[in-house]
Motif scaffolding. Structure first.
Motif, PDB file in Angstrom:
ATOM      1  N   ALA A  80       0.832  -1.205   0.000  1.00  0.00           N
ATOM      2  CA  ALA A  80       0.000   0.000   0.000  1.00  0.00           C
ATOM      3  C   ALA A  80       0.867   1.256   0.000  1.00  0.00           C
ATOM      4  O   ALA A  80       0.506   2.273  -0.612  1.00  0.00           O
ATOM      5  CB  ALA A  80      -0.934  -0.011   1.210  1.00  0.00           C
ATOM      6  N   VAL A  81       2.002   1.208   0.691  1.00  0.00           N
ATOM      7  CA  VAL A  81       2.931   2.342   0.670  1.00  0.00           C
ATOM      8  C   VAL A  81       3.461   2.558  -0.743  1.00  0.00           C
ATOM      9  O   VAL A  81       3.540   3.697  -1.228  1.00  0.00           O
ATOM     10  CB  VAL A  81       4.086   2.101   1.665  1.00  0.00           C
ATOM     11  CG1 VAL A  81       5.215   3.101   1.444  1.00  0.00           C
ATOM     12  CG2 VAL A  81       3.584   2.189   3.098  1.00  0.00           C
ATOM     13  N   VAL A  82       3.825   1.473  -1.412  1.00  0.00           N
ATOM     14  CA  VAL A  82       4.314   1.587  -2.791  1.00  0.00           C
ATOM     15  C   VAL A  82       3.263   2.258  -3.665  1.00  0.00           C
ATOM     16  O   VAL A  82       3.576   3.146  -4.479  1.00  0.00           O
ATOM     17  CB  VAL A  82       4.687   0.201  -3.347  1.00  0.00           C
ATOM     18  CG1 VAL A  82       4.993   0.281  -4.841  1.00  0.00           C
ATOM     19  CG2 VAL A  82       5.880  -0.371  -2.587  1.00  0.00           C
ATOM     20  N   GLN A  83       2.019   1.867  -3.503  1.00  0.00           N
ATOM     21  CA  GLN A  83       0.947   2.463  -4.293  1.00  0.00           C
ATOM     22  C   GLN A  83       0.784   3.949  -3.975  1.00  0.00           C
ATOM     23  O   GLN A  83       0.597   4.782  -4.871  1.00  0.00           O
ATOM     24  CB  GLN A  83      -0.373   1.729  -4.017  1.00  0.00           C
ATOM     25  CG  GLN A  83      -1.574   2.271  -4.776  1.00  0.00           C
ATOM     26  CD  GLN A  83      -1.387   2.268  -6.283  1.00  0.00           C
ATOM     27  OE1 GLN A  83      -0.819   1.335  -6.829  1.00  0.00           O
ATOM     28  NE2 GLN A  83      -1.853   3.316  -6.957  1.00  0.00           N
ATOM     29  N   ALA A  84       0.887   4.287  -2.701  1.00  0.00           N
ATOM     30  CA  ALA A  84       0.764   5.694  -2.309  1.00  0.00           C
ATOM     31  C   ALA A  84       1.883   6.528  -2.912  1.00  0.00           C
ATOM     32  O   ALA A  84       1.660   7.665  -3.361  1.00  0.00           O
ATOM     33  CB  ALA A  84       0.769   5.812  -0.783  1.00  0.00           C
ATOM     34  N   TYR A  85       3.100   5.985  -2.944  1.00  0.00           N
ATOM     35  CA  TYR A  85       4.222   6.719  -3.524  1.00  0.00           C
ATOM     36  C   TYR A  85       4.068   6.868  -5.036  1.00  0.00           C
ATOM     37  O   TYR A  85       4.543   7.852  -5.615  1.00  0.00           O
ATOM     38  CB  TYR A  85       5.541   6.031  -3.172  1.00  0.00           C
ATOM     39  CG  TYR A  85       6.102   6.496  -1.851  1.00  0.00           C
ATOM     40  CD1 TYR A  85       7.232   7.291  -1.785  1.00  0.00           C
ATOM     41  CD2 TYR A  85       5.482   6.156  -0.652  1.00  0.00           C
ATOM     42  CE1 TYR A  85       7.740   7.732  -0.572  1.00  0.00           C
ATOM     43  CE2 TYR A  85       5.969   6.583   0.567  1.00  0.00           C
ATOM     44  CZ  TYR A  85       7.100   7.383   0.596  1.00  0.00           C
ATOM     45  OH  TYR A  85       7.580   7.818   1.798  1.00  0.00           O
ATOM     46  N   ALA A  86       3.402   5.908  -5.651  1.00  0.00           N
ATOM     47  CA  ALA A  86       3.203   5.987  -7.107  1.00  0.00           C
ATOM     48  C   ALA A  86       2.121   6.981  -7.486  1.00  0.00           C
ATOM     49  O   ALA A  86       2.126   7.523  -8.601  1.00  0.00           O
ATOM     50  CB  ALA A  86       2.843   4.604  -7.645  1.00  0.00           C
ATOM     51  N   SER A  87       1.198   7.271  -6.546  1.00  0.00           N
ATOM     52  CA  SER A  87       0.016   8.039  -6.929  1.00  0.00           C
ATOM     53  C   SER A  87      -0.165   9.366  -6.204  1.00  0.00           C
ATOM     54  O   SER A  87      -0.985  10.191  -6.632  1.00  0.00           O
ATOM     55  CB  SER A  87      -1.247   7.183  -6.706  1.00  0.00           C
ATOM     56  OG  SER A  87      -1.358   6.795  -5.340  1.00  0.00           O
ATOM     57  N   THR A  88       0.574   9.613  -5.117  1.00  0.00           N
ATOM     58  CA  THR A  88       0.260  10.809  -4.314  1.00  0.00           C
ATOM     59  C   THR A  88       1.446  11.725  -4.028  1.00  0.00           C
ATOM     60  O   THR A  88       1.292  12.741  -3.359  1.00  0.00           O
ATOM     61  CB  THR A  88      -0.376  10.404  -2.966  1.00  0.00           C
ATOM     62  OG1 THR A  88       0.587   9.696  -2.170  1.00  0.00           O
ATOM     63  CG2 THR A  88      -1.601   9.537  -3.176  1.00  0.00           C
ATOM     64  N   ASP A  89       2.659  11.403  -4.442  1.00  0.00           N
ATOM     65  CA  ASP A  89       3.850  12.233  -4.256  1.00  0.00           C
ATOM     66  C   ASP A  89       4.079  12.643  -2.803  1.00  0.00           C
ATOM     67  O   ASP A  89       4.179  13.840  -2.486  1.00  0.00           O
ATOM     68  CB  ASP A  89       3.786  13.488  -5.126  1.00  0.00           C
ATOM     69  CG  ASP A  89       5.107  14.266  -5.132  1.00  0.00           C
ATOM     70  OD1 ASP A  89       6.167  13.637  -4.914  1.00  0.00           O
ATOM     71  OD2 ASP A  89       5.070  15.493  -5.345  1.00  0.00           O
ATOM     72  N   PRO A  90       4.183  11.686  -1.881  1.00  0.00           N
ATOM     73  CA  PRO A  90       4.429  12.049  -0.483  1.00  0.00           C
ATOM     74  C   PRO A  90       5.761  12.740  -0.256  1.00  0.00           C
ATOM     75  O   PRO A  90       5.860  13.608   0.621  1.00  0.00           O
ATOM     76  CB  PRO A  90       4.361  10.700   0.249  1.00  0.00           C
ATOM     77  CG  PRO A  90       4.592   9.674  -0.791  1.00  0.00           C
ATOM     78  CD  PRO A  90       4.052  10.226  -2.052  1.00  0.00           C
ATOM     79  N   ILE A  91       6.790  12.389  -1.030  1.00  0.00           N
ATOM     80  CA  ILE A  91       8.086  13.040  -0.840  1.00  0.00           C
ATOM     81  C   ILE A  91       7.981  14.524  -1.194  1.00  0.00           C
ATOM     82  O   ILE A  91       8.517  15.386  -0.473  1.00  0.00           O
ATOM     83  CB  ILE A  91       9.174  12.340  -1.668  1.00  0.00           C
ATOM     84  CG1 ILE A  91       9.439  10.949  -1.091  1.00  0.00           C
ATOM     85  CG2 ILE A  91      10.461  13.166  -1.689  1.00  0.00           C
ATOM     86  CD1 ILE A  91      10.413  10.114  -1.884  1.00  0.00           C
ATOM     87  N   GLY A  92       7.276  14.848  -2.258  1.00  0.00           N
ATOM     88  CA  GLY A  92       7.079  16.247  -2.614  1.00  0.00           C
ATOM     89  C   GLY A  92       6.375  17.009  -1.513  1.00  0.00           C
ATOM     90  O   GLY A  92       6.726  18.161  -1.206  1.00  0.00           O
TER      91      GLY A  92
END
Length: 447
Positions: free
Chosen positions: A305-317
């Motif tokens: 789920a974390v991988v999916q979040a990083y692919a779709s929501t730009d948490p690092i940005g």
């Protein structure tokens, strides 16, 4: 004394009971009460986003976020939903699950420099497995460790620290970061199994060509290069520091933000080395990683789920934006108050820390504790200013206001030359130190 008194009565009572039952009063030294002002170490009950609540009813904006393990926010719904669905079908089995395959595929799609991966539960599992694997692959014993804060709870690293009671001599040598000459000297002096390091830290970026030089030195002297990606992974980028700086290690170690707080770590690397722990090698096998809970379904589902979040929501940005805004505001406050040389927010925007200096300009635990005390009394739980994707503009605004008021108290201490009369209790102490003093607890156990 603190200008915004909060009640910590129940937290203090529970902390005393923890000391009776748990050595150090916490299960991680960095979470210990000695890392907080005396009688002001909140015992938490719950969290949501970047907010947490303690057992006295106090609310805080939290930084550090589970020792940097939570990047999406506490109670992040897609992760919880994925975990809930997975554990409804069972948590641990006698054979691998399809989930293990899918999680491995997800991981290797993010880290193209790795051919294989093995999951575990904490960072020390992974780094120690990397050391064992490197020793087996090279037939050497000595490990070259970069002079950086922390790599493992195991003897090969803890034996090099001040808190080395009960540990035999270790075959570990250290070298300075961003100094190729220092590393070359170590590698030329003794056969080294591996060089283990963080490619970058909050306070230190690699100088141009440095990591490439480290890679070349390892190749020249036959040592494996191991990157510790515990902090940089999912905070510098989803593919870690190796993706940011374009240097491929032989092995890499991951954890923390992989599961947004769920317990998961990983050892990844080149096939020629990882296979030494498998069934396709002609060489003597390495007992690599073999854990009962390494592949339980909750953490693997969280990771996916974390991988999916990083692919779709730009948490690092988002965490970098929050960090830049916070650092600029607090440093402006310090400059306006004339204390910019004594109080500074520094580091990568997604991994900020604050520096505290005394009137002589030297790093000071006492002044650090004073600043932390003033933040706590104003609703900021901040051993650092490490942000998450859950930190909103409102959270940053609240933190900036708390910092403004705390900085005024800090300036007062600088003007009077000490924290006397402003700091309630003893300063914090280094988490890794040889004695319980100066924060030794002398009260007898409760009966």
């Amino acid at each position: 004394m603190p200008s915004n008194e909060r009640n910590f009565a129940r937290s203090n009572a529970l902390q005393a009971r923890l000391h009776d039952l748990v050595p150090g009063g916490a299960h991680t030294y960095a979470r210990g009460a000695d890392q907080y002002p005396e009688a002001m170490a909140p015992v938490l009950l719950r969290g949501s986003g970047c907010r947490v609540w303690d057992c006295d009813g106090n609310e805080y904006v939290e930084y550090g976020m589970g020792l940097r393990s939570v990047t999406l926010g506490h109670g992040y719904r897609p992760v919880l939903e994925a975990v809930t669905a997975a554990i409804a079908d069972g948590v641990n089995f006698s054979r691998p699950t399809e989930l293990e395959l899918l999680a491995a595929e997800d991981f290797l799609s993010l880290v193209p420099g790795a051919d294989m991966v093995k999951f575990a539960k904490n960072g020390s599992d992974a780094t120690t497995a990397a050391v064992r694997l490197a020793r087996a692959a090279t037939g050497r014993v000595v490990v070259a460790v970069c002079d950086q804060p922390f790599f493992s709870v195991d003897d090969w690293f803890i034996g090099t620290t001040e808190m080395n009671s009960g540990i035999d001599d270790t075959a570990t040598v250290k070298f300075a970061y961003n100094d190729l000459g220092a590393l070359a000297e170590v590698l030329a002096a003794v056969p080294v199994a591996c060089v283990i390091m963080e490619a970058a830290t909050a306070l230190a970026e690699p100088e141009p060509g440095y990591l490439q030089g480290v890679r070349a030195l390892c190749d020249r002297y036959g040592a494996l290069l191991v990157f510790d990606e515990m902090i940089t992974g999912f905070r510098w980028s989803a593919g870690g520091a190796q993706q940011v700086y374009g240097v491929r290690p032989d092995l890499s170690c991951w954890g923390k933000a992989m599961g947004n707080g769920f317990p998961i770590s990983a050892l990844a690397g080149k096939r020629e080395f990882m296979e030494l722990g498998g069934l396709r090698t002609d060489r003597e096998r390495v007992f690599l990683l073999s854990t009962t809970h390494g592949a339980e379904s909750a953490s693997l589902a969280a990771f996916r789920a974390v991988v999916q979040a990083y692919a779709s929501t730009d948490p690092i940005g988002r965490m970098e934006r929050a960090g830049r805004r916070l650092a600029e505001a607090v440093n402006t406050i310090a400059a306006d108050l004339g204390i910019a040389d004594y109080l500074q927010v520094v580091g990568r925007p997604s991994c900020l820390v604050y520096l505290t200096r005394n009137p002589e300009g030297k790093p000071s635990q006492a002044f650090r504790t004073l600043f932390l005390q003033e933040l706590l009394t104003r609703g900021v739980l901040g051993q650092s200013f490490v942000t998450s994707a859950a930190h909103t503009d409102d959270d940053i605004d609240a933190t900036v206001q708390a910092c403004r008021e705390a900085a005024i108290v800090y300036r007062r201490a600088l003007e009077q030359g000490s924290v006397t009369g402003l700091l309630a209790g003893l300063p914090v102490a280094p988490a890794i130190r040889p004695t319980a003093a100066p924060r030794q607890i002398t009260t007898p156990p409760q009966t």
